[in-house]
Scaffold this motif. Structure first.
Motif, PDB file in Angstrom:
ATOM      1  N   MET A 189      -8.803  13.185   7.974  1.00 27.58           N
ATOM      2  CA  MET A 189      -9.665  12.009   8.150  1.00 27.58           C
ATOM      3  C   MET A 189     -10.905  12.021   7.251  1.00 27.58           C
ATOM      4  N   ASP A 190     -11.416  13.214   6.939  1.00 30.99           N
ATOM      5  CA  ASP A 190     -12.681  13.248   6.192  1.00 30.99           C
ATOM      6  C   ASP A 190     -12.602  14.112   4.940  1.00 30.99           C
ATOM      7  N   ASN A 191     -11.381  14.330   4.440  1.00 28.86           N
ATOM      8  CA  ASN A 191     -11.271  14.957   3.119  1.00 28.86           C
ATOM      9  C   ASN A 191     -11.362  13.845   2.067  1.00 28.86           C
ATOM     10  N   TYR A 192     -11.422  14.200   0.796  1.00 28.06           N
ATOM     11  CA  TYR A 192     -11.460  13.186  -0.262  1.00 28.06           C
ATOM     12  C   TYR A 192     -10.083  12.527  -0.404  1.00 28.06           C
ATOM     13  N   HIS A 219       0.852  -1.193   0.000  1.00 28.99           N
ATOM     14  CA  HIS A 219       0.000   0.000   0.000  1.00 28.99           C
ATOM     15  C   HIS A 219       0.887   1.243   0.000  1.00 28.99           C
ATOM     16  N   PHE A 249      -5.619   5.205   6.311  1.00 32.47           N
ATOM     17  CA  PHE A 249      -5.391   5.504   7.729  1.00 32.47           C
ATOM     18  C   PHE A 249      -4.929   4.248   8.470  1.00 32.47           C
ATOM     19  N   PHE A 261      -8.588  10.054   1.008  1.00 34.02           N
ATOM     20  CA  PHE A 261      -7.862   9.472   2.135  1.00 34.02           C
ATOM     21  C   PHE A 261      -8.780   8.374   2.657  1.00 34.02           C
ATOM     22  N   SER A 262      -8.562   7.171   2.160  1.00 30.32           N
ATOM     23  CA  SER A 262      -9.485   6.070   2.431  1.00 30.32           C
ATOM     24  C   SER A 262      -9.296   5.540   3.845  1.00 30.32           C
ATOM     25  N   ALA A 263     -10.271   4.765   4.280  1.00 31.34           N
ATOM     26  CA  ALA A 263     -10.184   4.106   5.582  1.00 31.34           C
ATOM     27  C   ALA A 263      -8.917   3.252   5.650  1.00 31.34           C
ATOM     28  N   LYS A 264      -8.603   2.596   4.535  1.00 33.22           N
ATOM     29  CA  LYS A 264      -7.409   1.752   4.471  1.00 33.22           C
ATOM     30  C   LYS A 264      -6.120   2.583   4.583  1.00 33.22           C
ATOM     31  N   TYR A 271     -12.854   4.436  -3.521  1.00 37.44           N
ATOM     32  CA  TYR A 271     -12.992   5.888  -3.383  1.00 37.44           C
ATOM     33  C   TYR A 271     -14.228   6.230  -2.558  1.00 37.44           C
ATOM     34  N   TYR A 272     -14.197   7.424  -1.966  1.00 40.01           N
ATOM     35  CA  TYR A 272     -15.369   8.003  -1.304  1.00 40.01           C
ATOM     36  C   TYR A 272     -15.817   7.219  -0.075  1.00 40.01           C
ATOM     37  N   PHE A 273     -14.856   6.562   0.567  1.00 39.17           N
ATOM     38  CA  PHE A 273     -15.122   6.009   1.901  1.00 39.17           C
ATOM     39  C   PHE A 273     -13.949   6.455   2.753  1.00 39.17           C
ATOM     40  N   SER A 274     -14.138   7.588   3.419  1.00 34.09           N
ATOM     41  CA  SER A 274     -13.033   8.230   4.119  1.00 34.09           C
ATOM     42  C   SER A 274     -12.708   7.495   5.408  1.00 34.09           C
ATOM     43  N   ALA A 275     -11.546   7.811   5.943  1.00 31.86           N
ATOM     44  CA  ALA A 275     -11.138   7.260   7.237  1.00 31.86           C
ATOM     45  C   ALA A 275     -12.189   7.585   8.297  1.00 31.86           C
ATOM     46  N   LYS A 276     -12.744   8.784   8.214  1.00 33.60           N
ATOM     47  CA  LYS A 276     -13.757   9.215   9.178  1.00 33.60           C
ATOM     48  C   LYS A 276     -15.054   8.411   9.020  1.00 33.60           C
ATOM     49  N   PHE A 320     -15.375   5.355   8.227  1.00 33.68           N
ATOM     50  CA  PHE A 320     -15.195   4.071   8.916  1.00 33.68           C
ATOM     51  C   PHE A 320     -15.241   4.271  10.432  1.00 33.68           C
ATOM     52  N   GLN A 321     -14.561   5.313  10.891  1.00 35.35           N
ATOM     53  CA  GLN A 321     -14.528   5.585  12.324  1.00 35.35           C
ATOM     54  C   GLN A 321     -15.945   5.783  12.891  1.00 35.35           C
ATOM     55  N   MET A 365     -12.997  -0.629   2.302  1.00 35.98           N
ATOM     56  CA  MET A 365     -11.965   0.127   3.020  1.00 35.98           C
ATOM     57  C   MET A 365     -11.074   0.968   2.100  1.00 35.98           C
ATOM     58  N   ASP A 366     -10.847   0.488   0.865  1.00 35.30           N
ATOM     59  CA  ASP A 366      -9.881   1.204   0.008  1.00 35.30           C
ATOM     60  C   ASP A 366     -10.463   1.565  -1.354  1.00 35.30           C
TER      61      ASP A 366
END
Lengths: 400, 400
Positions: free
Chosen positions: A121-124, A98, A131, A126-129, B124-129, B131-132, B121-122
């Protein structure tokens, strides 16, 4: 570069000040608009992971991205070439490596792995993965939510930025005029979208256009019951209304604008609705000046239209400027209930008090900048429901 | 809707089979291409959070999105209207409410809060936030990484999908021809981009075009050292090469294509480079048939060009089809070392063996579908370095 290095340095300085107030020592910026804002970086490469790392104790940030894009960073940014760090293509869309693993390794190598690290954390983009991999790769770091940190720095525009937005506004005006001129019975939506896009990209004879962060939104007929449908290849029919929402874009700066066209004579209800919305929009524009808050602007709208029985449960507008797909809005100040942001000179907003319904829908907007004494609409177009009823539509202004 | 309900149901069935193999009971889909693939949902609304929730024991998924977009879901999907659940506008870009809080509440209300929940998780358009907030709102759920789960279902195209891609390919051909015709000394890149975009959106007289997931990429001169720069308003100069990478798009299905134009006579090195790359591309296309793997295709490329001393460290191609910005690639199979995906009929790829360098750069590509016995390039254009040297460029085919 269109922005001078001194201005980038000023932006860096303001960003570092905000970092300091949040206790952030290293800021990882992944939002392409924020990357551009701080460095000039401009490429359609945000579909792969890339970041800008800003250190509280270093003058220059580092750019980390795909190898193929590193030359793009050299061509478009003010960064030293040694601050442009490419990751190998084997990291791209891989299920075993990654890009954020690479980022973590670099931060570790340069001794930045035990610090307080801000992430968007919540901009475009930047995926959950992303982080998850950073947390895994930097077990000794402390992570702090830095969502919109740089976006808030972008709120007040510099004189240079205003100039770029004003150029975008000229493109917006011509794109809207071309679109309005073309909408008529029997014309396909795709051909109107094509003409608008041509005008947006070609720009003027003095300067070219850039791609807006959102394509032309052109709902027609029953599709006007919702704002975010694009176009079809069905010909427009008499009696339909067509909403045009679009922006001009110059060097990634936007000036959005919306108008509604009625094909054939509008119903009494539609005429009435458009008059009310325009009255509300005008009331807001007359009210806006430095010192008033976003929610006060919304209250003026509500007071103006409520007496006619009209309510709007949506946000009325938002701060806008530099951006990339999927949005030209800045996600900071919103013109709505509860938003206490105080308007100040050279903030720029898109004010869009539309009414969408399964019956009649009417949308009209203005982009404006706050001036020292009031506000100034950016796109020079009449505020009216445009009626196309068999007569040739007169171009309101010659195209430059 | 362009796709029949039975086909959506078939896609749902395949998705549920994959869910079962991963032990996923509820799948939350946030990737707009996957949402469209399973329901038909089509709107430029992915700049706010929206999801599709698929339940292992329910026939229909539920769509959750912004109130303003709910009518768009009614207009464009096969879902029962009661399965379209809007969240209030107060959740949009708010620092006190998050759309995923709403999603968690809905899942709790319908008794789906204690299940095994797959999340992209990875994509597009599923931000780290995002998931949190889901983890916080659903403390009794077990989360499973479902990155690309639906993307893999998309790998083999149905006959209907092939038809849509073939329509996109016709648009791609005409867009490329218009672009090539226009590129010349003294012409501004923005005007070429405008003409290409016009052709992409307008489509043909039989059917209109849709917006491609990526804008035309048009690096020229020194900017060809990197693939993802767009255009400028500088006029092209004699001696420069211009790379055109673009796609036709129809109903969100893509056919990408790239060509390189040399303004003036090419250097001996450029001629040589283009011949080698075309030889490598042809070797791949001749080799491809059902049963071979992605990495075997890459090996053919490497063997063909290595004898000339050419190496390419980048991925050679990727699966493509239905998509939204920022990418038309599907992020599943890649034509590169280590990818053991076996090619099967009606897979569709973009094969793009470009060489970018700070000296000469040459890019040429083909989109192809795998046929029962080999492969079929989708876009009907000659494979050559296009030379513009003072003479009128002949249109290779009349525009339909």
């Amino acid at each position: 570069m269109v922005i001078e290095v001194a201005e980038y340095q000023e932006r860096m300085k303001k960003t570092k000040e905000r970092m300091a107030t949040k206790g952030i020592e290293v800021l990882l910026v992944t939002d392409p608009a924020n990357m551009n804002y701080l460095t000039g970086y401009d490429g359609w490469s945000f579909y792969v992971d890339q970041i800008l790392a800003i250190f509280d104790d270093e003058e220059q940030p580092i750019w980390i991205g795909r190898t193929a894009d590193a030359n793009g960073a050299k061509v478009t940014t003010w960064l030293y070439h040694e601050n442009i760090i490419p990751y190998p293509d084997t990291y791209v869309q891989s299920d075993i490596r990654h890009p954020m693993d690479f980022v973590a390794e670099i931060l570790t190598q340069i001794g930045q792995d035990k610090r307080k690290i801000g992430v968007e954390m919540d901009n475009y983009y930047f995926s959950a993965k992303c982080f998850q991999q950073l947390v895994k790769g930097l077990p000794n770091a402390t992570f702090i939510d830095a969502t919109l940190l740089v976006n808030w720095v972008r709120l007040i525009k510099s004189p240079k930025e205003i100039e770029l937005i004003q150029r975008a506004a000229v493109i917006a005006k011509h794109s809207m005029l071309e679109g309005i001129e073309m909408v008529d019975e029997g014309v396909r939506g795709c051909d109107v979208a094509a003409k608008i896009s041509y005008t947006q990209l070609s720009g003027t004879s003095q300067y070219g256009g850039d791609y807006p962060a959102i394509v032309p939104l052109l709902p027609a007929g029953e599709r006007t019951s919702t704002p975010h449908l694009t176009w079809t290849d069905e010909p427009y029919r008499k009696g339909e209304n067509v909403i045009l929402e679009l922006a001009g874009c110059y060097k990634r700066y936007h000036a959005p604008i919306a108008r509604t066209v009625q094909i054939g004579q509008p119903t009494a209800n539609m005429k009435n609705l458009s008059n009310i919305v325009i009255e509300g929009l005008n009331a807001c524009l007359n009210f806006i000046k430095p010192g008033v808050t976003c929610e006060e602007v919304e209250a003026i709208w509500r007071q103006t239209v409520e007496k006619y029985g009209v309510t709007k449960e949506f946000r009325l507008g938002y701060s806008m400027g530099l951006n990339y797909p999927p949005d030209w809005g800045e996600h900071t100040a919103s013109i709505r209930k509860g938003d206490k942001t105080i308007l100040l000179p050279n903030m720029t907003f898109h004010l869009i008090p539309a009414i969408w319904s399964e019956g009649d829908s009417f949308e009209i907007s203005e982009s404006f900048r706050v001036t020292p004494t009031g506000c100034e609409p950016l796109v020079d177009l009449p505020r009216e429901l445009v009626i196309k009823d068999g007569m040739t539509f007169e171009k309101l202004n010659p195209v430059i």
